[in-house]
Design an enzyme around this catalytic site. Structure first.
Site, mmCIF file in Angstrom:
data_model
loop_
_atom_site.group_PDB
_atom_site.id
_atom_site.type_symbol
_atom_site.label_atom_id
_atom_site.label_comp_id
_atom_site.label_asym_id
_atom_site.label_seq_id
_atom_site.Cartn_x
_atom_site.Cartn_y
_atom_site.Cartn_z
ATOM 1 N N ASP A 98 29.334 7.798 39.059
ATOM 2 C CA ASP A 98 28.473 6.886 38.310
ATOM 3 C C ASP A 98 27.417 7.709 37.578
ATOM 4 O O ASP A 98 27.348 8.922 37.732
ATOM 5 C CB ASP A 98 27.855 5.826 39.242
ATOM 6 C CG ASP A 98 26.876 6.432 40.237
ATOM 7 O OD1 ASP A 98 26.630 7.660 40.176
ATOM 8 O OD2 ASP A 98 26.368 5.691 41.093
ATOM 9 N N ASP A 273 34.914 -0.826 42.688
ATOM 10 C CA ASP A 273 34.300 0.053 43.686
ATOM 11 C C ASP A 273 33.284 -0.778 44.437
ATOM 12 O O ASP A 273 32.766 -1.757 43.896
ATOM 13 C CB ASP A 273 33.559 1.224 43.027
ATOM 14 C CG ASP A 273 32.179 0.802 42.553
ATOM 15 O OD1 ASP A 273 32.098 0.124 41.517
ATOM 16 O OD2 ASP A 273 31.178 1.116 43.234
ATOM 17 N N CYS A 311 48.228 -4.028 61.134
ATOM 18 C CA CYS A 311 47.678 -2.866 60.430
ATOM 19 C C CYS A 311 48.220 -1.597 61.069
ATOM 20 O O CYS A 311 48.347 -1.500 62.286
ATOM 21 C CB CYS A 311 46.151 -2.891 60.505
ATOM 22 S SG CYS A 311 45.374 -1.498 59.676
ATOM 23 N N CYS A 313 46.831 1.499 60.487
ATOM 24 C CA CYS A 313 45.840 2.576 60.386
ATOM 25 C C CYS A 313 45.644 3.243 61.749
ATOM 26 O O CYS A 313 46.008 2.677 62.776
ATOM 27 C CB CYS A 313 44.516 2.046 59.842
ATOM 28 S SG CYS A 313 43.482 1.221 61.065
ATOM 29 N N CYS A 316 43.827 1.093 64.353
ATOM 30 C CA CYS A 316 44.611 0.018 64.974
ATOM 31 C C CYS A 316 45.725 0.584 65.866
ATOM 32 O O CYS A 316 46.141 -0.077 66.810
ATOM 33 C CB CYS A 316 45.170 -0.911 63.902
ATOM 34 S SG CYS A 316 43.872 -1.948 63.188
ATOM 35 N N HIS A 341 39.623 1.646 59.261
ATOM 36 C CA HIS A 341 40.388 0.396 59.195
ATOM 37 C C HIS A 341 40.049 -0.384 57.925
ATOM 38 O O HIS A 341 40.934 -0.894 57.242
ATOM 39 C CB HIS A 341 40.138 -0.488 60.419
ATOM 40 C CG HIS A 341 40.677 -1.864 60.216
ATOM 41 N ND1 HIS A 341 42.018 -2.154 60.375
ATOM 42 C CD2 HIS A 341 40.096 -3.004 59.767
ATOM 43 C CE1 HIS A 341 42.221 -3.427 60.060
ATOM 44 N NE2 HIS A 341 41.066 -3.963 59.689
#
Lengths: 395, 375
Positions: A98, A273, A311, A313, A316, A341
């Site tokens: 940014d 974002d 999930c 990930c 998880c 997660h």
């Protein structure tokens, strides 16, 4: 063909036949990014507690760095020495920085805005810093992100003084010209202009039209997601996507809550974002299709399920809700685990939307999504209205 | 589970008492071997401080020893009870070996607050008083592979004799309870239990504490020493006393935050396991000790880097013990430590003291070896 085109090429792969949703491929110097895309925010060069490898495994293709923070720590000299932020943080995929302007809003007490630029008092050492459009681009040229943002004149979204809003929108366009002139690396970095004008449609139209005359490869929609009513928010997003070139990516700044993402993808936005998924993780909130789980709540004390059984990930796979409940808001590890997660959740949501746009089943996906999120069918009015405006009827 | 001292690898020409060993036969993970000397990884709430299981797996591919103080993990009890598979698995770290203790000895806690048969544990939510019964109950829920018996060990070396005497007595009473509970516990049948030596401030009390522990040498698998968290070399006097009364094959655990060169001296005195609080305390200062670590993860993650670096210290130490070059390695690390900032540099005298103790120790060691050889 302007010289900028080498730094970004955007191809539309599929378009939803009902809504304005589209799936695209944005080729950047460091990576080919599939859109619609969510970009997690790594404030000072690293995601809080996450390694670049983990972000890659989570399928992040582009992440965001804050120019203002990076300019202070590690500082421009260090970044220059390291050969840019990519090398400094060991991230090989695409980056967006940014302008440093958004921090004006969050640190407004410390800032004074004039035509020249923004005068800050550094919260690190109290020294005065003048952030001009030229300075912002100079710093961003050093950081070396694939996409860099123009410095814009930011006023609070809920601000009421029309003269000030008009001044900000027009000043943003003047600053865009200064940014483009100061840009030293057009062959490998893309400046995105920011459409301003807050909730004023006339100003939005003026700003978008002005920015479209410039030789740029994509556009951002700024000045939203700052506390305005959702009923005011979505018409501006929709207006902006209607105005902006179809063949260039559109980036809606600061939006990242799941339902907002789904609606705004339907309205034709390609990039997002937000600090939300990682910030909410710090407060012990895990994201699921059914809404947020506040893992602090006692109901999870002996719950041996993962956050989300669908999930995949690493959180998880390895941890139960019961364990996370025990350490949440006590151990830093809890914040990392929930962040992993939550980012996995965002990435999966974007992937699912992309797949459905490609298959031509996006409207059906939206219906399934809102039904899971609002099982009692108590859809917020703005969700019903915004989706219906692009032909997706959920009731 | 058991601890084996690998006698074959003891330095034959008597470079000291440094020894190689291993922890094996862990029922939950039969293939796991933890080589000693080693440092445990300090945990908070069951997790290695600042590292998720995912990141930890990137730093260490092999199973590690986890140090689990109840003071920062007692809040896991309800969840552990529901899950029933022990602290390592619950904290997302199955396959790692856990060692539970009352308190992280490096934490600064208030003095006193003892009751007749209870010791305080200082948690984030305040003080909890634990009896030995309650402690062993918690152990049955935490199911650690190694248990340090509950002890009233928080006495400094300069403590008054009355306080030390009380601490030795209370610790003994609590050990009696621990031993009873341990013998009857089916859940803890696979766990090792270690006696905790207290009373380091007084030679007489120290001897008494060691004597109390040696009564249970058929049940205990080792000893830990408490109350020496200041990193002082006075601790090594305690190791002298140990060698006479404590079986040679006992696992020896040294708690506290030790600087690298002191750690190596302790290894030289036959200590097998350290609690791993050092890399947390020194954070960035620790980097130059073993320079040139090119591990990618380490370069990107300072905290992981410190852990890896500290782990490397032990890895090198084991190699040098095996190669009979441990004293050279120690000298090298001492030099490295002296080059670092004042925080880690020792007073010249204390190094001399250590060296004198060394000489003394080496002779005994040589004699021992002679005896072993001739006998």
């Amino acid at each position: 063909m302007g010289p900028n085109l080498a730094a970004l090429s955007f191809t539309l792969c599929s378009e939803c036949e009902t809504s304005k949703a589209r799936a695209g491929l944005m080729k950047l110097p460091h990576y080919e990014v599939k859109t619609p895309v969510f970009m997690p925010v790594g404030t000072q060069g690293t995601m809080k507690g996450l390694l670049p490898e983990q972000l890659e495994e989570l399928d992040c293709e582009i992440i965001l760095g804050n120019t203002y923070h990076l300019g202070n720590r590690p500082g421009i000299k260090t970044l220059k020495k390291a050969g840019g932020l990519h090398k400094f943080m060991g991230w090989h995929r695409a980056l967006l920085t940014d302008s440093g302007g958004f921090q004006m809003v969050s640190l407004l007490k410390l800032a004074e805005i004039t035509e020249e630029g923004v005068k800050f008092k550094s919260p690190y050492d109290g020294s005065e810093i003048m952030l001009t459009p030229e300075k912002s681009i100079e710093i961003q040229n050093c950081i070396g992100a694939d996409i860099i943002m123009q410095l814009d004149d930011v006023v609070r979204t809920t601000f009421q003084d029309n003269d000030r809003i008009k001044l900000a929108a027009e000043r943003t366009s003047r600053w865009l010209d200064r940014c483009l002139r100061a840009h030293k690396r057009p062959s490998d970095q893309n400046i995105f202009p920011i459409v301003q004008g807050l909730l004023n449609k006339e100003l939005r139209i003026q700003s978008a039209n002005e920015h479209m005359t410039k030789d740029v490869n994509g556009f951002a929609i700024g000045g939203l997601s700052g506390g305005e009513a959702k009923d005011d928010f979505w018409p501006i997003v929709s207006l902006s996507t209607d105005l902006l070139s179809k063949n260039k990516p559109r980036y809606l700044m600061g939006v990242g809550v799941a339902i907002d993402l789904v609606v705004c993808v339907a309205l034709g936005v390609d990039m997002f974002d937000c600090v939300f998924p990682t910030r909410t993780a710090r407060f012990g909130c895990a994201l699921t299709n059914k809404g947020q789980l506040n893992l602090k709540q006692n109901q999870y004390a002996t719950d041996l399920n993962p956050i989300d059984e669908n999930c995949t990930c690493s959180t998880c796979r390895n941890y139960t809700r019961a364990y996370l409940h025990c350490i949440v808001s006590v151990e830093t590890v809890a914040c990392h685990l929930i962040s992993v997660h939550n980012i996995a959740f965002q990435m999966r949501l974007m992937r699912t939307m992309r797949a459905n746009i490609e298959k031509g089943t996006f409207p059906e996906f939206v219906k399934t999504f809102v039904d899971e999120l609002y099982p009692n069918k108590d859809y917020p009015t703005w969700v019903i209205n915004s989706l219906s405006s692009v032909g997706i009827k959920i009731i | 589970m058991h601890f084996i001292v690998n006698n074959d690898l003891l330095a034959p020409d008597g470079a000291g008492c440094e020894r190689l060993g291993c922890l094996t036969g862990i029922s939950k993970s039969p293939k796991t071997v933890i080589e000693t000397p080693t440092a445990a990884l300090m945990t908070q709430g069951g997790s290695v401080v600042h590292l998720t299981a995912d990141v930890l797996a990137r730093v260490f591919t092999e199973p590690k020893l986890l140090w689990v103080p109840l003071s920062n993990s007692i809040q896991l009890e309800a969840g552990l009870q529901a899950q029933g598979e022990g602290v390592a698995k619950f904290a997302g770290l199955p396959g790692h070996v856990s060692c539970a203790t009352l308190q992280n000895i490096t934490e600064i806690t208030p003095n006193g607050h003892y009751e007749l048969d209870k010791v305080p544990v200082w948690t984030k939510n305040g003080k909890k008083l634990l009896t030995a019964e309650r402690y062993m109950e918690l152990m049955e829920v935490f199911k650690p592979d190694i248990i340090l018996a509950i002890a009233d060990g928080r006495t400094s070396l300069d403590e008054g004799s009355k306080r030390i005497s009380k601490s030795v007595d209370r610790t003994q009473k609590m050990l009696n309870v621990c031993m009873e509970k341990y013998k009857c516990s089916e859940v803890l049948a696979d766990s090792l239990i270690l006696g905790v030596i207290v009373g380091c401030g007084s030679e007489k009390m120290l001897e008494k504490s060691i004597e109390n522990i040696s009564k249970y040498s058929d049940i205990l698998a080792g000893v830990a020493i408490s109350g020496l968290s200041d990193g002082s070399e006075r601790s090594f006097n305690a190791s002298d006393k140990l060698s006479d009364t404590i079986p040679k094959n006992f696992l020896k655990v040294l708690e506290g935050c030790w600087k690298p060169d002191v750690v190596l001296t302790a290894i030289e005195y036959g200590w097998d396991i350290f609690d791993g609080s050092l890399p947390l305390k020194y954070k960035d200062d620790f980097n130059p000790i073993l320079d040139g670590c090119e591990c990618l993860t380490c370069r990107k993650h300072t905290r992981a880097h410190n852990l890896h670096n500290f782990d490397q210290l032990f890895c090198y130490a084991r190699r040098h013990i095996a190669a009979n070059t441990f004293d050279l390695f120690k000298k090298y690390i001492q030099e490295q430590c002296q080059k670092l900032d004042p925080f880690i540099v020792y007073k010249e005298e204390s190094i001399k003291d250590l060296k004198q103790v060394d000489e003394h120790k080496k002779k005994i060691r040589t004699n021992d070896i002679d005896n072993i050889n001739s006998g």
